[in-house]
Design a protein around this motif. Structure first.
Motif, short mmCIF file in Angstrom:
data_model
loop_
_atom_site.label_atom_id
_atom_site.label_comp_id
_atom_site.label_asym_id
_atom_site.label_seq_id
_atom_site.Cartn_x
_atom_site.Cartn_y
_atom_site.Cartn_z
N ILE A 1 0.83 -1.20 0.00
CA ILE A 1 0.00 0.00 0.00
C ILE A 1 0.86 1.25 0.00
CG2 ILE A 1 -1.61 1.36 1.39
CD1 ILE A 1 -2.98 -0.95 0.04
N THR A 2 1.84 1.31 0.88
CA THR A 2 2.65 2.52 1.00
C THR A 2 3.57 2.74 -0.19
OG1 THR A 2 4.29 1.31 2.32
CG2 THR A 2 2.58 2.50 3.51
N SER A 3 4.10 1.66 -0.76
CA SER A 3 5.06 1.81 -1.86
C SER A 3 4.41 1.86 -3.23
CB SER A 3 6.07 0.65 -1.83
OG SER A 3 5.41 -0.59 -2.12
N ASN A 4 3.17 1.36 -3.33
CA ASN A 4 2.55 1.24 -4.64
C ASN A 4 1.27 2.04 -4.73
OD1 ASN A 4 0.74 0.00 -6.73
ND2 ASN A 4 2.47 -1.34 -7.09
N VAL A 5 0.30 1.76 -3.87
CA VAL A 5 -1.01 2.40 -3.96
C VAL A 5 -0.92 3.89 -3.66
CG1 VAL A 5 -3.36 2.46 -3.04
CG2 VAL A 5 -2.23 0.27 -3.45
N TRP A 6 -0.22 4.25 -2.59
CA TRP A 6 -0.14 5.68 -2.25
C TRP A 6 0.59 6.46 -3.35
CZ3 TRP A 6 -3.81 4.55 0.26
CH2 TRP A 6 -3.95 4.30 1.61
N THR A 7 1.62 5.88 -3.93
CA THR A 7 2.32 6.59 -5.01
C THR A 7 1.43 6.73 -6.24
OG1 THR A 7 3.35 4.49 -5.71
CG2 THR A 7 4.61 5.90 -4.23
N ASP A 8 0.59 5.72 -6.52
CA ASP A 8 -0.36 5.82 -7.63
C ASP A 8 -1.36 6.96 -7.40
OD1 ASP A 8 0.71 3.81 -9.13
OD2 ASP A 8 -0.86 2.33 -8.71
N ILE A 9 -1.89 7.03 -6.19
CA ILE A 9 -2.85 8.09 -5.88
C ILE A 9 -2.20 9.46 -5.97
CG2 ILE A 9 -4.26 9.08 -4.02
CD1 ILE A 9 -4.96 6.23 -3.18
N GLU A 10 -0.99 9.57 -5.48
CA GLU A 10 -0.28 10.85 -5.56
C GLU A 10 -0.07 11.27 -7.01
OE1 GLU A 10 2.26 10.49 -1.37
OE2 GLU A 10 3.11 9.75 -3.25
N ALA A 11 0.26 10.30 -7.86
CA ALA A 11 0.44 10.61 -9.29
C ALA A 11 -0.87 11.07 -9.92
CB ALA A 11 0.98 9.38 -10.02
N LEU B 1 -3.34 12.57 -8.35
CA LEU B 1 -3.64 13.91 -7.84
C LEU B 1 -2.78 14.99 -8.50
CD1 LEU B 1 -4.06 13.09 -4.04
CD2 LEU B 1 -5.86 13.60 -5.70
N ARG B 2 -1.61 14.60 -8.97
CA ARG B 2 -0.76 15.55 -9.71
C ARG B 2 -1.19 15.69 -11.16
NH1 ARG B 2 3.44 12.82 -6.78
NH2 ARG B 2 3.91 11.57 -8.64
N GLY B 3 -2.17 14.88 -11.57
CA GLY B 3 -2.66 14.95 -12.95
C GLY B 3 -1.87 14.13 -13.93
N GLU B 4 -0.94 13.30 -13.45
CA GLU B 4 -0.05 12.57 -14.35
C GLU B 4 -0.75 11.44 -15.11
OE1 GLU B 4 3.28 11.30 -12.04
OE2 GLU B 4 3.82 13.35 -11.44
N ARG B 5 -1.97 11.08 -14.69
CA ARG B 5 -2.66 9.97 -15.35
C ARG B 5 -4.02 10.40 -15.88
NH1 ARG B 5 -1.88 4.54 -11.88
NH2 ARG B 5 -2.50 3.69 -13.89
N ASP B 6 -4.19 11.71 -16.03
CA ASP B 6 -5.48 12.22 -16.50
C ASP B 6 -5.86 11.66 -17.87
OD1 ASP B 6 -5.89 13.64 -14.21
OD2 ASP B 6 -5.48 15.61 -15.06
N ASP B 7 -4.88 11.49 -18.75
CA ASP B 7 -5.19 10.97 -20.08
C ASP B 7 -5.70 9.53 -20.02
OD1 ASP B 7 -2.63 10.28 -19.18
OD2 ASP B 7 -1.85 10.01 -21.20
N GLU B 8 -5.11 8.72 -19.11
CA GLU B 8 -5.57 7.34 -18.95
C GLU B 8 -6.99 7.31 -18.39
OE1 GLU B 8 -2.72 4.82 -16.84
OE2 GLU B 8 -1.21 6.36 -17.19
N VAL C 1 -2.67 11.13 2.19
CA VAL C 1 -2.28 10.97 0.79
C VAL C 1 -3.35 11.50 -0.16
CG1 VAL C 1 -1.84 9.25 -1.02
CG2 VAL C 1 -0.76 9.02 1.20
N ALA C 2 -4.60 11.10 0.06
CA ALA C 2 -5.67 11.41 -0.89
C ALA C 2 -6.39 12.72 -0.60
CB ALA C 2 -6.69 10.27 -0.91
N GLY C 3 -6.42 13.14 0.68
CA GLY C 3 -7.12 14.37 1.03
C GLY C 3 -8.61 14.28 0.74
N GLY C 4 -9.24 15.44 0.63
CA GLY C 4 -10.65 15.49 0.32
C GLY C 4 -11.54 15.09 1.48
N LEU C 5 -12.83 15.02 1.22
CA LEU C 5 -13.79 14.60 2.23
C LEU C 5 -13.63 13.11 2.53
CD1 LEU C 5 -16.97 16.40 0.84
CD2 LEU C 5 -15.49 17.18 2.71
N LYS C 6 -13.98 12.71 3.74
CA LYS C 6 -13.88 11.29 4.07
C LYS C 6 -14.75 10.44 3.16
CE LYS C 6 -15.51 9.51 7.99
NZ LYS C 6 -15.59 9.13 9.42
#
Length: 284
Positions: free
Chosen positions: A168-178, A180-187, A245-250
């Motif tokens: 979770i910490t090495s894979n999922v959180w980094t995916d979510i961070e990416a 949120l940075r917009g790096e996967r918006d096209d996908e 990591v994800a922020g926003g509302l619960k």
């Protein structure tokens, strides 16, 4: 119901613990078998307690499905037993990888069932066909009452692991961070348009263009693991840090755990049962 879902509230997210009971196990197996056969309508009929419609299997779909549900493969087992030292080492690695890939794909199918139970009127992508597919494990899209505008987009991450916290910490959180940075918006855009084009009466591209991206986006993390990961009777520690990591509302963050006595053995047994159901359905 095919799964038992027990929900609880935590500061991090909406949390659920899933379980497969003896009473509903056969139903879950049948649903997953139809999903592997790409018969989503029949899977939905089983969920709705309706009789599935008989469909003749195409080509070698059933045989391919059984192979995906089988790990390790017989040829690697043979090499591991009787091959040269080099062949044994290579076979050992393939055996390990094949089990991880089988379990990951199988758990995506279980997760789809849970998602369909939680959001019965939502639109969602079917589980992957290929093992170890890259990209998102799934999307859930809710539309407004008129069926014209997107209300929310849930991006799903599904993991099966003996040691889920590190994953979770090495894979999922980094995916979510990416994300949120917009790096996967096209996908995300490509997958959303493809999914919505199957929805009658909606202009997929217009709906995607008009959605308030940050306001509609939610995250769902589901994990299959072993009972040995339970701490103080709970699994919430596995997703600690989700809020940071994800922020926003619960309400925009949800997580779930499906626990087995031993995760690899539990998923191996489930895979064996699903493969037998595929054979029964298709008469291969």
């Amino acid at each position: 119901m095919p799964l038992t879902i027990e929900t609880s509230q935590t500061p991090e997210c909406h949390f659920s613990e899933w379980s497969i009971t003896t009473k509903n196990r056969h139903k879950l197996i049948e649903i997953i078998a139809y999903l592997y056969l790409r018969q989503e309508e029949n899977a939905m009929r089983v969920i709705g307690a309706l009789e599935p419609r008989r469909r003749a299997p195409k080509g070698k779909v059933a045989q391919n499905v059984v192979r995906k549900l089988t790990a390790p493969h017989a040829e690697d087992v043979e090499l591991f037993r009787n091959g040269t030292d080099k062949e044994k080492e290579s076979a050992k690695k393939r055996m390990h990888t094949s089990m991880i890939h089988r379990d990951g794909l199988l758990f995506q199918h279980v997760s789809w069932v849970a998602a369909r139970m939680a959001v019965p009127n939502g639109y969602m992508t079917a589980p992957h066909v290929r093992q170890a597919d890259k990209g998102f494990d799934g999307f859930i899209v809710d539309l407004d009452d008129d069926g014209e505008e997107i209300v929310r987009i849930v991006l799903c991450e599904d993991k099966a692991s003996k040691s889920p916290r590190g994953l979770i910490t090495s894979n999922v959180w980094t995916d979510i961070e990416a994300i949120l940075r917009g790096e996967r918006d096209d996908e995300i855009l490509a997958d959303l348009v493809t999914l919505l084009k199957s929805v009658p009466g909606i202009d997929a591209e217009t709906a995607v263009d008009e959605v308030f991206w940050e306001g509609a986006r939610e995250f769902r993390v589901a994990v299959a693991t072993g009972e040995n990961q339970r701490k103080d009777g709970e699994f919430q520690h596995i997703v600690a840090g989700f809020k940071a990591v994800a922020g926003g509302l619960k309400s925009s963050r949800s997580a779930a755990v499906l626990a087995f006595d031993e995760v690899r053995k539990g998923l191996a047994l489930l895979a064996e049962e699903v493969a037998a159901k595929v054979v029964e359905i298709t008469d291969v």
